[in-house]
Write a protein that holds these residues in place. Structure first.
Motif, PDB file in Angstrom:
ATOM      1  N   ALA A   1      -5.665  -1.652 -14.291  1.00  0.00           N
ATOM      2  CA  ALA A   1      -6.683  -1.561 -13.238  1.00  0.00           C
ATOM      3  C   ALA A   1      -7.832  -0.659 -13.671  1.00  0.00           C
ATOM      4  O   ALA A   1      -9.008  -0.981 -13.442  1.00  0.00           O
ATOM      5  CB  ALA A   1      -6.052  -1.033 -11.949  1.00  0.00           C
TER       6      ALA A   1
ATOM      7  N   THR B   1      -9.579  -7.780  -9.077  1.00  0.00           N
ATOM      8  CA  THR B   1      -8.692  -8.514  -8.187  1.00  0.00           C
ATOM      9  C   THR B   1      -7.256  -8.385  -8.687  1.00  0.00           C
ATOM     10  O   THR B   1      -7.013  -7.992  -9.840  1.00  0.00           O
ATOM     11  CB  THR B   1      -9.076  -9.989  -8.146  1.00  0.00           C
ATOM     12  OG1 THR B   1      -8.909 -10.546  -9.461  1.00  0.00           O
ATOM     13  CG2 THR B   1     -10.533 -10.169  -7.700  1.00  0.00           C
ATOM     14  N   THR B   2      -6.328  -8.741  -7.824  1.00  0.00           N
ATOM     15  CA  THR B   2      -4.923  -8.702  -8.230  1.00  0.00           C
ATOM     16  C   THR B   2      -4.692  -9.564  -9.454  1.00  0.00           C
ATOM     17  O   THR B   2      -4.004  -9.160 -10.396  1.00  0.00           O
ATOM     18  CB  THR B   2      -4.030  -9.185  -7.066  1.00  0.00           C
ATOM     19  OG1 THR B   2      -4.225  -8.322  -5.939  1.00  0.00           O
ATOM     20  CG2 THR B   2      -2.568  -9.149  -7.467  1.00  0.00           C
TER      21      THR B   2
ATOM     22  N   ILE C   1      -6.092  -7.974 -12.642  1.00  0.00           N
ATOM     23  CA  ILE C   1      -5.314  -6.809 -13.090  1.00  0.00           C
ATOM     24  C   ILE C   1      -4.022  -7.230 -13.774  1.00  0.00           C
ATOM     25  O   ILE C   1      -3.679  -6.714 -14.835  1.00  0.00           O
ATOM     26  CB  ILE C   1      -5.039  -5.872 -11.894  1.00  0.00           C
ATOM     27  CG1 ILE C   1      -6.351  -5.229 -11.422  1.00  0.00           C
ATOM     28  CG2 ILE C   1      -4.033  -4.777 -12.286  1.00  0.00           C
ATOM     29  CD1 ILE C   1      -6.260  -4.552 -10.078  1.00  0.00           C
TER      30      ILE C   1
ATOM     31  N   PHE D   1       3.136  -7.859  -9.552  1.00  0.00           N
ATOM     32  CA  PHE D   1       2.286  -6.951  -8.783  1.00  0.00           C
ATOM     33  C   PHE D   1       2.918  -6.643  -7.428  1.00  0.00           C
ATOM     34  O   PHE D   1       3.059  -5.475  -7.053  1.00  0.00           O
ATOM     35  CB  PHE D   1       0.897  -7.559  -8.584  1.00  0.00           C
ATOM     36  CG  PHE D   1      -0.044  -6.666  -7.821  1.00  0.00           C
ATOM     37  CD1 PHE D   1      -0.852  -5.769  -8.491  1.00  0.00           C
ATOM     38  CD2 PHE D   1      -0.100  -6.709  -6.435  1.00  0.00           C
ATOM     39  CE1 PHE D   1      -1.702  -4.926  -7.786  1.00  0.00           C
ATOM     40  CE2 PHE D   1      -0.944  -5.874  -5.728  1.00  0.00           C
ATOM     41  CZ  PHE D   1      -1.751  -4.983  -6.409  1.00  0.00           C
ATOM     42  N   SER D   2       3.284  -7.700  -6.694  1.00  0.00           N
ATOM     43  CA  SER D   2       3.831  -7.493  -5.347  1.00  0.00           C
ATOM     44  C   SER D   2       5.174  -6.788  -5.389  1.00  0.00           C
ATOM     45  O   SER D   2       5.578  -6.143  -4.416  1.00  0.00           O
ATOM     46  CB  SER D   2       3.958  -8.827  -4.616  1.00  0.00           C
ATOM     47  OG  SER D   2       4.758  -9.730  -5.359  1.00  0.00           O
TER      48      SER D   2
ATOM     49  N   THR E   1       0.062  -3.805  -1.654  1.00  0.00           N
ATOM     50  CA  THR E   1      -1.298  -4.315  -1.502  1.00  0.00           C
ATOM     51  C   THR E   1      -2.185  -3.792  -2.628  1.00  0.00           C
ATOM     52  O   THR E   1      -1.832  -2.841  -3.342  1.00  0.00           O
ATOM     53  CB  THR E   1      -1.917  -3.867  -0.163  1.00  0.00           C
ATOM     54  OG1 THR E   1      -2.059  -2.422  -0.177  1.00  0.00           O
ATOM     55  CG2 THR E   1      -1.033  -4.276   1.014  1.00  0.00           C
ATOM     56  N   ARG E   2      -3.352  -4.401  -2.755  1.00  0.00           N
ATOM     57  CA  ARG E   2      -4.335  -3.942  -3.734  1.00  0.00           C
ATOM     58  C   ARG E   2      -4.796  -2.536  -3.393  1.00  0.00           C
ATOM     59  O   ARG E   2      -5.038  -1.717  -4.297  1.00  0.00           O
ATOM     60  CB  ARG E   2      -5.517  -4.906  -3.759  1.00  0.00           C
ATOM     61  CG  ARG E   2      -6.649  -4.518  -4.709  1.00  0.00           C
ATOM     62  CD  ARG E   2      -7.697  -5.619  -4.725  1.00  0.00           C
ATOM     63  NE  ARG E   2      -8.862  -5.280  -5.509  1.00  0.00           N
ATOM     64  CZ  ARG E   2      -9.934  -4.657  -5.031  1.00  0.00           C
ATOM     65  NH1 ARG E   2      -9.964  -4.273  -3.747  1.00  0.00           N
ATOM     66  NH2 ARG E   2     -10.982  -4.403  -5.802  1.00  0.00           N
ATOM     67  N   ASP E   3      -4.942  -2.233  -2.102  1.00  0.00           N
ATOM     68  CA  ASP E   3      -5.366  -0.886  -1.694  1.00  0.00           C
ATOM     69  C   ASP E   3      -4.382   0.177  -2.176  1.00  0.00           C
ATOM     70  O   ASP E   3      -4.781   1.282  -2.570  1.00  0.00           O
ATOM     71  CB  ASP E   3      -5.511  -0.803  -0.175  1.00  0.00           C
ATOM     72  CG  ASP E   3      -6.790  -1.451   0.319  1.00  0.00           C
ATOM     73  OD1 ASP E   3      -7.669  -1.739  -0.513  1.00  0.00           O
ATOM     74  OD2 ASP E   3      -6.905  -1.683   1.536  1.00  0.00           O
TER      75      ASP E   3
ATOM     76  N   LEU F   1      -2.629   0.055  -4.850  1.00  0.00           N
ATOM     77  CA  LEU F   1      -2.895   0.245  -6.279  1.00  0.00           C
ATOM     78  C   LEU F   1      -4.138   1.100  -6.484  1.00  0.00           C
ATOM     79  O   LEU F   1      -4.153   1.998  -7.339  1.00  0.00           O
ATOM     80  CB  LEU F   1      -3.080  -1.105  -6.968  1.00  0.00           C
ATOM     81  CG  LEU F   1      -3.544  -1.058  -8.434  1.00  0.00           C
ATOM     82  CD1 LEU F   1      -2.562  -0.281  -9.295  1.00  0.00           C
ATOM     83  CD2 LEU F   1      -3.737  -2.463  -8.984  1.00  0.00           C
TER      84      LEU F   1
END
Length: 207
Positions: free
Chosen positions: A18, A31-32, A35, A46-47, A52-54, A56
């Motif tokens: 990131a 974006t997810t 990354i 990722f999940s 969430t992206r926030d 991260l």
């Protein structure tokens, strides 16, 4: 086949990916999918690590500030005076900046993005984290040198963070490390004006 990587390592790799994407292309592009592609992982990884992206993005900010604080504290601190102690910490930060400019670019990108888009004060939170770290570093320097501050350490920390922001932006623009160190010397001398031997504390200071 997905690599078998411990969750802690996978988390660190996603954070590092990131930072690279943000530094290279900005927060909006992080974006997810971008990354996980940068990290060489499937989207499902990722999940599994971040909800969430926030989450991260918050982890990225925490990682950047923690590395900065650790660099300043773990560097070779010259405790012969408060000025040399502060300067040692500032030079340790500059060493980190020179070694990994992407980390600071990502930090700046996150702050600017938050200023434009965050309704919950994320930029303020990021800034306050830097100030807290500044307070800790100034208190640490005073402890090492047996001195005390004559005004609010929080106010001094705010000035310290502003000076570091200036050093960072100037270095990213011109990559003049010697000039950055001269500015650091100026900052250390300026902060020293608000310091004195701990033995000079008055009854008023104690309250």
């Amino acid at each position: 086949m997905m690599r078998r990587i411990p969750p802690k390592q996978r988390r660190e790799e996603l954070i590092a990916a990131a930072i690279r994407v943000i530094a290279r292309e900005g927060v909006a592009a992080a974006t997810t999918r971008a990354i996980v592609a940068e990290a060489g992982m499937p989207l499902g990884a990722f999940s599994y690590i971040f909800g969430t992206r926030d989450e991260l993005m918050h982890a990225v900010i925490e990682t950047i500030t923690e590395h900065e604080r650790f660099a300043a504290e773990a560097g070779s601190i010259d405790a012969s005076s408060i000025e040399t102690a502060i300067l040692s910490g500032l030079n340790a930060y500059i060493d980190l900046l020179v070694a990994d400019p992407q980390r600071e670019l990502a930090s700046l990108e996150l702050g600017l993005f938050a200023a434009r888009h965050s309704a919950d004060g994320q930029m303020r939170t990021q800034w306050e984290t830097y100030v807290v770290n500044g307070v800790q570093l100034l208190q640490y320097a005073a402890q090492l040198t047996g001195t005390s501050w004559t005004i609010s350490v929080a106010e001094l920390a705010r000035s310290l963070v502003a000076l570091l922001d200036g050093i960072t932006l100037a270095w990213l623009a011109d990559r003049d490390t010697d000039a950055a160190r001269r500015t650091a010397s100026f900052a250390a001398a300026a902060l020293t004006a608000y310091n004195r031997p701990a033995a000079q504390r008055t009854e008023h200071d104690a309250h």
